[in-house]
Enzyme design. Structure first.
Site, short mmCIF file in Angstrom:
data_model
loop_
_atom_site.label_atom_id
_atom_site.label_comp_id
_atom_site.label_asym_id
_atom_site.label_seq_id
_atom_site.Cartn_x
_atom_site.Cartn_y
_atom_site.Cartn_z
N ASP A 1 13.52 -7.33 -8.66
CA ASP A 1 12.83 -7.92 -9.92
C ASP A 1 13.55 -9.33 -9.98
O ASP A 1 14.49 -9.78 -10.07
CB ASP A 1 13.58 -6.98 -11.10
CG ASP A 1 13.10 -7.38 -12.49
OD1 ASP A 1 12.31 -8.11 -12.43
OD2 ASP A 1 13.83 -7.19 -13.49
N ASN B 1 12.28 -11.23 -12.66
CA ASN B 1 12.20 -11.90 -13.85
C ASN B 1 12.82 -10.99 -15.01
O ASN B 1 12.63 -11.29 -16.39
CB ASN B 1 10.84 -12.00 -14.54
CG ASN B 1 9.97 -10.76 -14.54
OD1 ASN B 1 10.38 -9.52 -14.17
ND2 ASN B 1 8.57 -10.84 -14.85
N ASP C 1 12.55 -7.82 -16.29
CA ASP C 1 11.76 -6.78 -17.14
C ASP C 1 12.37 -5.43 -16.30
O ASP C 1 11.66 -4.55 -16.70
CB ASP C 1 10.27 -7.28 -17.15
CG ASP C 1 9.57 -6.95 -15.82
OD1 ASP C 1 10.30 -6.91 -14.45
OD2 ASP C 1 8.43 -7.14 -15.69
N ASP D 1 8.90 -6.89 -8.09
CA ASP D 1 7.60 -7.85 -8.31
C ASP D 1 7.58 -8.68 -7.19
O ASP D 1 8.23 -8.60 -6.31
CB ASP D 1 7.68 -8.62 -9.84
CG ASP D 1 9.20 -9.42 -9.68
OD1 ASP D 1 9.35 -10.06 -9.03
OD2 ASP D 1 9.54 -9.29 -11.07
N ASP E 1 -4.40 5.11 2.80
CA ASP E 1 -3.97 5.99 2.09
C ASP E 1 -4.89 7.53 2.13
O ASP E 1 -6.03 7.35 2.14
CB ASP E 1 -3.58 6.03 0.60
CG ASP E 1 -3.21 6.62 -0.29
OD1 ASP E 1 -2.08 6.95 -0.05
OD2 ASP E 1 -3.76 7.47 -1.23
N GLU F 1 -2.91 7.26 6.89
CA GLU F 1 -2.15 8.53 6.68
C GLU F 1 -2.73 9.62 6.72
O GLU F 1 -3.82 9.74 5.88
CB GLU F 1 -1.56 8.31 4.96
CG GLU F 1 -0.60 9.25 4.80
CD GLU F 1 -0.55 9.50 3.23
OE1 GLU F 1 0.41 9.98 2.74
OE2 GLU F 1 -1.68 9.40 2.52
N HIS G 1 8.04 6.62 0.92
CA HIS G 1 7.93 6.57 -0.69
C HIS G 1 7.78 8.01 -1.05
O HIS G 1 7.78 8.40 -2.23
CB HIS G 1 6.98 5.58 -1.14
CG HIS G 1 5.95 5.83 -0.98
ND1 HIS G 1 5.20 5.83 0.36
CD2 HIS G 1 4.78 6.26 -1.65
CE1 HIS G 1 3.95 6.11 0.24
NE2 HIS G 1 3.56 6.34 -0.94
C1 GLC Z 1 -0.55 9.19 -0.58
C2 GLC Z 1 0.59 8.38 -0.80
C3 GLC Z 1 1.15 9.01 -2.11
C4 GLC Z 1 0.08 9.18 -3.26
C5 GLC Z 1 -1.08 9.80 -2.81
C6 GLC Z 1 -2.19 9.77 -3.64
O1 GLC Z 1 0.00 10.37 -0.02
O2 GLC Z 1 1.69 8.08 0.04
O3 GLC Z 1 2.24 8.21 -2.75
O4 GLC Z 1 0.63 9.79 -4.40
O5 GLC Z 1 -1.61 9.38 -1.61
O6 GLC Z 1 -2.60 8.44 -3.65
CA CA Z 2 9.73 -8.08 -12.88
#
Ligand code: GLC
Ligand code: CA
Length: 559
Positions: free
Chosen positions: A24, A26, A28, A32, A203, A259, A333
């Site tokens: 981050d 700034n 908040d 970013d 995605d 993906e 993630h």
């Molecule tokens: C993919 C992303 C995931 C997201 C999903 C819907 O699996 O990696 O984080 O929630 O698609 O877009």
């Molecule tokens: Ca920020």
């Protein structure tokens, strides 16, 4: 010399940034774009080549940016388009590349397309999304469960139809059958390429073509049906990707990774085959399901066997060799931290040793490595006492469905969540041991892992024995010898539950990689054949006993 199909993206190492939790700038409390800019030297020094940013587009954040309301603008939380342009220029000035997340199976329900689409049945954008009449009883058109729990259909009062959302209600599926939707998506991709980006991570791209809308097989809890068969690898997916390639990708020197839920190596060769003109590579999920982490995600027990990891990886390594290209990832993630999942965190020594071993094991295979932020520090899962502090929509929705509708105990659910939740990798990056790990001077949008005073970048960068320094050496090693990139893979000791050993061979050079996945000494006679060869890297500083491996030991030899 053997002929390989060389490409820069095969030789590259990717580093994944979850912008909300990276840095981050700034105060908040939200990471970013300017925060990322501050850390480019750190990333360059680590030795990565490509940065993949999770979505940074305008979004109401139902699913942290995977619900996009404007594909051509930057999320207000993250900065402005000028900040993006400056970041991209800086990334390139550092000799790095940048790839963006492309989220086009669905948009946000706040996207102007959807606002128009839902406004009336005869709106010109009605057909941008997937609308169906209610079932005869007025219920949802079929029994599909959304990936985020509940029905995959949402009733819209105004026009008396349901729309499809395979993910959250705020993520209506786009209708790829409509050529106008494809035009819009391809134009938007060209817009970003013309800005100079270097590629896309796509995605849930294996879901853009739907085979049909019949009920799916009932899920174990009997509440809903499974959409997988009809919504992955659909009849037109390759046609769409070839069209995308023709109209967009082939015009740029870019990299792409799909993906791809529900792919096996044979299907991967269709999506990413050398002569297919679709994608460069795909993310497979078989490894992520070795412990039921995908198919039995919210069940409390998640045992895994090393022989199963080996079987899966070997099938992919040999199945794609010379035909397509692998992506190599341990976590991202959507997955928990690798050292907590496949390594050992019972004490500091084991954490550091196993984090290094895991890196050797995967990133010296054939394919492009993807390192997730903080993995290079050996960051761990966080313990959650309850659902309250968890932000992730998938975990929260599953919690309410499992505990309130299916009668599962809270304790069992939390056990599963503490193992597999997406929240573990979304806590902020640990930069140093000051307040909030140096991530923000404000109040972080999500609580930190309390172990940041022990595990942080400032502590590791100058320490030659740290996980960070080891990653640096390992990436440099990978880069120093093309056998690591293009060499053929062969598994040794297939039935061994403790040691993962394999060779990489190119022309007359051979490399041996041996990893002990246990916390004890293990005999390993095959090492005797390599005694007089060159030791390239090890996660111990002193030699061990011949023909034997120490806890979580990883060694790499070349002959
Ligand atoms: C993919 C992303 C995931 C997201 C999903 C819907 O699996 O990696 O984080 O929630 O698609 O877009
Ligand atoms: Ca920020």
């Amino acid at each position: 010399m053997e002929s390989v199909h060389p490409a820069w993206w095969k030789e590259a190492v990717v580093y994944q940034i979850y912008p909300r939790s990276f840095k981050d700038s700034n105060g908040d409390g939200i990471g970013d774009l300017n925060g990322i800019r501050e850390k480019l030297d750190y990333l360059k020094d680590l030795g990565v080549d490509v940065l993949w940013l999770n979505p940074i587009y305008q979004s109401p954040n139902v699913d942290n940016g995977y619900d996009i309301s404007d594909y051509r603008d930057i999320m207000t939380d993250f900065g402005t388009m000028a900040d993006f342009d400056a970041l991209l220029a800086d990334v390139h000035a550092h000799g790095l590349k940048l790839i963006m997340d492309l989220v086009v199976n669905h948009s946000s329900d706040q996207h102007p397309w959807f606002i128009e689409s839902r406004s009336s049945r005869d709106n010109p954008k009605r057909d941008y999304y997937i609308w169906k009449d209610p079932a005869p009883d007025g219920g949802a058109p079929n029994n599909w469960r959304s990936c985020f729990s509940g029905s995959a259909w949402k009733y819209d009062e105004k026009t008396g139809q349901y729309y499809l959302h395979l993910f959250a209600e705020g993520q209506p599926d786009l209708n790829w059958e409509n050529p106008e939707v494809r035009d819009q998506v391809f134009d938007m991709m060209n817009f970003w390429f013309q800005k100079g980006i270097d590629g896309f991570r796509m995605d849930v791209i294996s879901m853009i073509s739907k085979a049909g809308y019949a009920d799916g097989p009932l899920c174990a809890d009997g509440l809903y049906g499974d959409y997988t068969d009809q919504c992955t690898n659909g009849p037109r997916v390759h046609e769409y990707l070839q069209e995308m390639n023709r109209r967009v990708l082939s015009h740029y020197d870019c990299m792409t990774v799909g993906e791809n839920a529900n792919v096996n190596p044979e299907l991967a060769c269709l999506y990413a085959g050398e002569d297919r003109h679709e994608l460069n590579m795909v993310f497979q999920f078989e490894l992520m399901d070795v412990d039921g982490g995908e198919s039995r995600k919210w069940e409390p027990e998640h045992p895994w066997k090393l022989t199963d990891i080996k079987k899966i990886q070997t099938r992919w390594q040999t199945g794609l060799d010379g035909k397509a290209w692998n992506s190599l990832y341990w976590n991202n993630h959507d997955q928990p931290r690798v050292v907590s999942r496949f390594g050992c965190t019972k004490d500091e020594e084991s954490r550091v040793r196993s984090a290094k071993m895991l890196a050797v094991c995967l990133y010296l295979m054939q394919g492009t490595p993807y390192i997730y932020q903080g993995e290079e520090l050996g960051m761990t899962n966080k313990h959650f006492d309850s659902i309250d502090p968890i932000n992730d929509v998938m975990t929260r929705n599953a919690y309410f469905e499992k505990t309130q509708r299916c009668g599962e105990s809270v304790a069992d659910f939390m056990k599963a969540a503490n193992y597999i939740s997406r929240e573990h990798t979304r806590t902020p990056m640990h930069w140093d041991d000051t307040a909030n790990a140096g991530f923000t001077t404000g109040t972080p949008w999500i609580p930190l892992n309390p172990n940041y005073p022990q595990i942080n970048a400032a502590k590791q960068v100058g320490d030659p024995d740290s996980v960070y320094s080891f990653y640096r050496r390992l990436l440099a090693l990978r880069k120093s010898d093309k056998t690591f990139v293009y060499g053929h893979y062969a598994l040794l000791l297939p039935d061994d539950e403790e040691i993962y050993a394999y060779t990489r061979t190119l022309n007359d050079e051979q490399i041996l990689v041996v990893c002990n996945f246990t916390d004890h000494d293990v005999p390993c006679p095959l090492l005797n054949d390599w005694q007089n060869t060159e030791l390239l890297i090890s996660n111990y500083n002193t030699p061990g006993n011949p023909g034997s491996l120490r806890p979580f030991e990883a060694v790499v030899y070349r002959k």
